[in-house]
Design a protein around this motif. Structure first.
Motif, PDB file in Angstrom:
ATOM      1  N   ARG A 269       2.475  -6.532   7.073  1.00  0.00           N
ATOM      2  CA  ARG A 269       1.299  -5.941   7.727  1.00  0.00           C
ATOM      3  C   ARG A 269       0.558  -4.983   6.804  1.00  0.00           C
ATOM      4  O   ARG A 269      -0.678  -4.916   6.821  1.00  0.00           O
ATOM      5  CB  ARG A 269       1.732  -5.212   8.995  1.00  0.00           C
ATOM      6  N   TYR A 270       1.303  -4.233   5.988  1.00  0.00           N
ATOM      7  CA  TYR A 270       0.673  -3.187   5.184  1.00  0.00           C
ATOM      8  C   TYR A 270       0.787  -3.459   3.683  1.00  0.00           C
ATOM      9  O   TYR A 270       0.592  -2.547   2.879  1.00  0.00           O
ATOM     10  CB  TYR A 270       1.331  -1.838   5.485  1.00  0.00           C
ATOM     11  N   ARG A 271       1.056  -4.694   3.287  1.00  0.00           N
ATOM     12  CA  ARG A 271       1.281  -4.997   1.871  1.00  0.00           C
ATOM     13  C   ARG A 271       0.049  -4.712   1.030  1.00  0.00           C
ATOM     14  O   ARG A 271      -1.097  -4.848   1.483  1.00  0.00           O
ATOM     15  CB  ARG A 271       1.713  -6.456   1.704  1.00  0.00           C
TER      16      ARG A 271
ATOM     17  N   GLU B 208      17.313   4.834   3.729  1.00  0.00           N
ATOM     18  CA  GLU B 208      17.475   5.136   2.314  1.00  0.00           C
ATOM     19  C   GLU B 208      17.292   3.835   1.533  1.00  0.00           C
ATOM     20  O   GLU B 208      18.017   2.870   1.780  1.00  0.00           O
ATOM     21  CB  GLU B 208      18.850   5.739   2.047  1.00  0.00           C
ATOM     22  N   LEU B 209      16.312   3.807   0.617  1.00  0.00           N
ATOM     23  CA  LEU B 209      15.982   2.583  -0.097  1.00  0.00           C
ATOM     24  C   LEU B 209      16.404   2.654  -1.554  1.00  0.00           C
ATOM     25  O   LEU B 209      16.285   3.698  -2.205  1.00  0.00           O
ATOM     26  CB  LEU B 209      14.480   2.303  -0.028  1.00  0.00           C
ATOM     27  N   PHE B 210      16.889   1.526  -2.060  1.00  0.00           N
ATOM     28  CA  PHE B 210      17.172   1.339  -3.479  1.00  0.00           C
ATOM     29  C   PHE B 210      16.337   0.143  -3.918  1.00  0.00           C
ATOM     30  O   PHE B 210      16.646  -0.999  -3.573  1.00  0.00           O
ATOM     31  CB  PHE B 210      18.664   1.095  -3.710  1.00  0.00           C
ATOM     32  N   ILE B 211      15.282   0.416  -4.666  1.00  0.00           N
ATOM     33  CA  ILE B 211      14.319  -0.632  -5.019  1.00  0.00           C
ATOM     34  C   ILE B 211      14.380  -0.888  -6.517  1.00  0.00           C
ATOM     35  O   ILE B 211      14.220   0.024  -7.339  1.00  0.00           O
ATOM     36  CB  ILE B 211      12.889  -0.235  -4.613  1.00  0.00           C
ATOM     37  N   HIS B 212      14.626  -2.144  -6.860  1.00  0.00           N
ATOM     38  CA  HIS B 212      14.635  -2.573  -8.259  1.00  0.00           C
ATOM     39  C   HIS B 212      13.273  -3.195  -8.565  1.00  0.00           C
ATOM     40  O   HIS B 212      12.843  -4.139  -7.894  1.00  0.00           O
ATOM     41  CB  HIS B 212      15.738  -3.607  -8.484  1.00  0.00           C
ATOM     42  N   ALA B 213      12.585  -2.648  -9.550  1.00  0.00           N
ATOM     43  CA  ALA B 213      11.252  -3.144  -9.912  1.00  0.00           C
ATOM     44  C   ALA B 213      11.366  -4.236 -10.969  1.00  0.00           C
ATOM     45  O   ALA B 213      11.979  -4.037 -12.018  1.00  0.00           O
ATOM     46  CB  ALA B 213      10.387  -2.003 -10.413  1.00  0.00           C
ATOM     47  N   ASP B 214      10.755  -5.393 -10.703  1.00  0.00           N
ATOM     48  CA  ASP B 214      10.712  -6.510 -11.646  1.00  0.00           C
ATOM     49  C   ASP B 214       9.311  -6.643 -12.220  1.00  0.00           C
ATOM     50  O   ASP B 214       8.319  -6.502 -11.483  1.00  0.00           O
ATOM     51  CB  ASP B 214      11.055  -7.830 -10.944  1.00  0.00           C
ATOM     52  N   PRO B 215       9.169  -6.965 -13.505  1.00  0.00           N
ATOM     53  CA  PRO B 215       7.840  -7.252 -14.056  1.00  0.00           C
ATOM     54  C   PRO B 215       7.416  -8.674 -13.693  1.00  0.00           C
ATOM     55  O   PRO B 215       8.250  -9.579 -13.587  1.00  0.00           O
ATOM     56  CB  PRO B 215       8.047  -7.106 -15.561  1.00  0.00           C
TER      57      PRO B 215
ATOM     58  N   LEU C  28       6.098  -6.239  -9.658  1.00  0.00           N
ATOM     59  CA  LEU C  28       4.851  -5.516  -9.909  1.00  0.00           C
ATOM     60  C   LEU C  28       4.227  -6.032 -11.204  1.00  0.00           C
ATOM     61  O   LEU C  28       4.914  -6.636 -12.036  1.00  0.00           O
ATOM     62  CB  LEU C  28       5.126  -4.015 -10.029  1.00  0.00           C
ATOM     63  N   PRO C  29       2.931  -5.810 -11.400  1.00  0.00           N
ATOM     64  CA  PRO C  29       2.299  -6.230 -12.661  1.00  0.00           C
ATOM     65  C   PRO C  29       3.027  -5.652 -13.870  1.00  0.00           C
ATOM     66  O   PRO C  29       3.381  -4.462 -13.882  1.00  0.00           O
ATOM     67  CB  PRO C  29       0.879  -5.665 -12.536  1.00  0.00           C
ATOM     68  N   ASN C  30       3.249  -6.475 -14.877  1.00  0.00           N
ATOM     69  CA  ASN C  30       4.097  -6.049 -15.997  1.00  0.00           C
ATOM     70  C   ASN C  30       3.416  -5.049 -16.930  1.00  0.00           C
ATOM     71  O   ASN C  30       4.056  -4.502 -17.834  1.00  0.00           O
ATOM     72  CB  ASN C  30       4.602  -7.259 -16.790  1.00  0.00           C
ATOM     73  N   TYR C  31       2.108  -4.795 -16.741  1.00  0.00           N
ATOM     74  CA  TYR C  31       1.416  -3.825 -17.583  1.00  0.00           C
ATOM     75  C   TYR C  31       1.390  -2.428 -16.947  1.00  0.00           C
ATOM     76  O   TYR C  31       0.794  -1.501 -17.500  1.00  0.00           O
ATOM     77  CB  TYR C  31      -0.022  -4.293 -17.875  1.00  0.00           C
ATOM     78  N   TYR C  32       2.018  -2.240 -15.801  1.00  0.00           N
ATOM     79  CA  TYR C  32       2.100  -0.908 -15.193  1.00  0.00           C
ATOM     80  C   TYR C  32       3.055  -0.032 -16.004  1.00  0.00           C
ATOM     81  O   TYR C  32       4.125  -0.482 -16.439  1.00  0.00           O
ATOM     82  CB  TYR C  32       2.624  -0.997 -13.761  1.00  0.00           C
ATOM     83  N   ASP C  33       2.659   1.251 -16.181  1.00  0.00           N
ATOM     84  CA  ASP C  33       3.569   2.174 -16.851  1.00  0.00           C
ATOM     85  C   ASP C  33       4.581   2.721 -15.843  1.00  0.00           C
ATOM     86  O   ASP C  33       4.509   2.448 -14.640  1.00  0.00           O
ATOM     87  CB  ASP C  33       2.804   3.300 -17.557  1.00  0.00           C
ATOM     88  N   LEU C  34       5.530   3.494 -16.332  1.00  0.00           N
ATOM     89  CA  LEU C  34       6.631   3.957 -15.487  1.00  0.00           C
ATOM     90  C   LEU C  34       6.137   4.835 -14.346  1.00  0.00           C
ATOM     91  O   LEU C  34       6.657   4.753 -13.212  1.00  0.00           O
ATOM     92  CB  LEU C  34       7.644   4.726 -16.345  1.00  0.00           C
ATOM     93  N   ASN C  35       5.132   5.650 -14.578  1.00  0.00           N
ATOM     94  CA  ASN C  35       4.602   6.500 -13.511  1.00  0.00           C
ATOM     95  C   ASN C  35       3.986   5.672 -12.391  1.00  0.00           C
ATOM     96  O   ASN C  35       4.171   5.966 -11.199  1.00  0.00           O
ATOM     97  CB  ASN C  35       3.548   7.462 -14.081  1.00  0.00           C
ATOM     98  N   LYS C  36       3.270   4.629 -12.761  1.00  0.00           N
ATOM     99  CA  LYS C  36       2.634   3.774 -11.756  1.00  0.00           C
ATOM    100  C   LYS C  36       3.691   3.012 -10.966  1.00  0.00           C
ATOM    101  O   LYS C  36       3.587   2.869  -9.738  1.00  0.00           O
ATOM    102  CB  LYS C  36       1.676   2.797 -12.451  1.00  0.00           C
ATOM    103  N   VAL C  37       4.716   2.524 -11.653  1.00  0.00           N
ATOM    104  CA  VAL C  37       5.807   1.827 -10.969  1.00  0.00           C
ATOM    105  C   VAL C  37       6.478   2.768  -9.968  1.00  0.00           C
ATOM    106  O   VAL C  37       6.757   2.392  -8.821  1.00  0.00           O
ATOM    107  CB  VAL C  37       6.840   1.302 -11.984  1.00  0.00           C
TER     108      VAL C  37
ATOM    109  N   SER D 223       7.670   4.421  -4.442  1.00  0.00           N
ATOM    110  CA  SER D 223       7.661   5.504  -3.449  1.00  0.00           C
ATOM    111  C   SER D 223       6.806   5.138  -2.246  1.00  0.00           C
ATOM    112  O   SER D 223       7.154   5.472  -1.101  1.00  0.00           O
ATOM    113  CB  SER D 223       7.131   6.792  -4.084  1.00  0.00           C
ATOM    114  N   ALA D 224       5.701   4.451  -2.480  1.00  0.00           N
ATOM    115  CA  ALA D 224       4.831   4.039  -1.379  1.00  0.00           C
ATOM    116  C   ALA D 224       5.556   3.063  -0.449  1.00  0.00           C
ATOM    117  O   ALA D 224       5.420   3.132   0.781  1.00  0.00           O
ATOM    118  CB  ALA D 224       3.553   3.407  -1.923  1.00  0.00           C
ATOM    119  N   ILE D 225       6.320   2.140  -1.036  1.00  0.00           N
ATOM    120  CA  ILE D 225       7.095   1.194  -0.231  1.00  0.00           C
ATOM    121  C   ILE D 225       8.158   1.931   0.582  1.00  0.00           C
ATOM    122  O   ILE D 225       8.357   1.659   1.777  1.00  0.00           O
ATOM    123  CB  ILE D 225       7.739   0.124  -1.131  1.00  0.00           C
ATOM    124  N   ASP D 226       8.823   2.877  -0.051  1.00  0.00           N
ATOM    125  CA  ASP D 226       9.849   3.683   0.628  1.00  0.00           C
ATOM    126  C   ASP D 226       9.238   4.386   1.842  1.00  0.00           C
ATOM    127  O   ASP D 226       9.775   4.324   2.966  1.00  0.00           O
ATOM    128  CB  ASP D 226      10.415   4.693  -0.373  1.00  0.00           C
ATOM    129  N   GLN D 227       8.140   5.088   1.644  1.00  0.00           N
ATOM    130  CA  GLN D 227       7.501   5.827   2.732  1.00  0.00           C
ATOM    131  C   GLN D 227       7.011   4.899   3.836  1.00  0.00           C
ATOM    132  O   GLN D 227       7.129   5.215   5.025  1.00  0.00           O
ATOM    133  CB  GLN D 227       6.345   6.649   2.175  1.00  0.00           C
TER     134      GLN D 227
END
Length: 325
Positions: A219-221, A277-284, A248-257, A262-266
């Protein structure tokens, strides 16, 4: 948490009174079916007592020895309740078979019917209230105890119909048949609770909650949340533990990731109205993602987006990116 304790304490007190009422009805009537209902009330009292302890323990904060908290004790509470119900069902069936060969005379059925009807009304009202509160308080223990009381009320309703038929027709053998039917029903109820508790203790992913998470994400993706997969949910008392992979897009820097994670968690915490409590692994992302990627004006796109994948519990629980959907 104090509200949960107060509800359980009230259920415990009510259970003692109702149990005594049912045994009084049995002594008045000598009905095997009423004894069946009374024996199940013993389970209600014991289960409510352990439920109070489990809620008290699950409220304790996380510590060094229990980094995930103490919430799993609620599964032990449900296991105990299911086990006691199952044992009660076996004893009830044994007593019913015994009375097939050695029947006992019945008496004072009208008085017994009145007492049993009163207990059924109270059990149904209390069980319904506890199930509603379990959803608001996110308590598995309240839900199990409430559903057990509702089940007890349903079996009491069937018992009342049978007792009334016996009263009108005088066919005492119906009492034994009714007791066997209730015993089988109680066995099945105990099995379902045991199955649920074992699933929780074995960390089985809660697919209903996975579906709820998928609905919130769908709904909120955001467009740059290209893919969510390998999502699993476990319940620890009133808390949820969720882990997943997000592409996520592979050109995002660590701050953007970090911001997107955090947005997904909230979003999930707000959307589920639960303490998660979420544990999210970010893939490029990789070129094979392009055909379903929603990112506009992507500087590295290798092909146009041509597929829109709807996130549901089947999709996001897969342990792979969605190249072939």
């Amino acid at each position: 948490m104090n509200k949960q304790k107060n509800i359980i304490l009230f259920a415990l007190a009510a259970g003692v009174v109702l149990m005594l009422t049912k045994f009084t009805a049995y002594l008045l009537t000598n009905s095997n079916a009423i004894l069946t209902d009374a024996m199940e009330s013993i389970v209600n009292v014991v289960a409510s007592g352990f439920a109070f302890y489990s809620i008290h323990l699950s409220a304790r904060p996380k510590d060094q020895n229990h980094p995930y908290g103490h919430g799993k004790v609620e599964f032990f509470s449900v296991f105990l309740e299911g086990g006691l119900i199952f044992i009660a069902g076996v004893l009830i069936l044994g007593k019913a078979v015994y009375n097939i060969f050695l029947p006992e005379p019945l008496g004072n059925l009208l008085e017994g019917i009145g007492l049993v009807a009163l207990t059924g009304i109270v059990n149904f009202a209390l069980g319904t209230y506890m199930v509603k509160q379990s959803k608001l308080l996110n308590s598995l223990t309240l839900q199990a105890d409430g559903k057990h009381l509702q089940t007890d009320a349903y079996s009491t309703a069937g018992l009342l119909v049978g007792l009334f038929i016996i009263y009108v027709t005088g066919m005492a053998w119906i009492d034994v048949v009714l007791s066997i039917g209730l015993g089988l029903y109680i066995l099945f109820s105990g099995y379902k609770l045991l199955r649920k508790s074992i699933a929780g203790l074995m960390d089985e992913s809660d697919m209903k909650l996975v579906g709820d998470v998928a609905a919130v994400l769908q709904r909120y993706r955001r467009d740059d949340w290209i893919d969510v997969h390998n999502l699993r949910v476990q319940r620890y008392g009133h808390e949820l533990h969720i882990d997943c992979h997000v592409t996520l897009p592979n050109y995002y820097d660590l701050n953007k990731v970090h911001d997107e994670v955090s947005a997904i968690d909230q979003l999930i915490n707000k959307g589920l109205h639960a303490n998660a409590e979420l544990f999210i692994h970010a893939d490029p992302c990789v070129p094979a993602c392009c055909h379903y990627c929603r990112v506009k004006n992507c500087p590295i796109r290798s092909e146009a987006s041509r597929v829109d994948i709807v996130w549901d519990k089947r999709i996001i629980s897969k342990n792979e990116k969605h190249f072939h959907e």
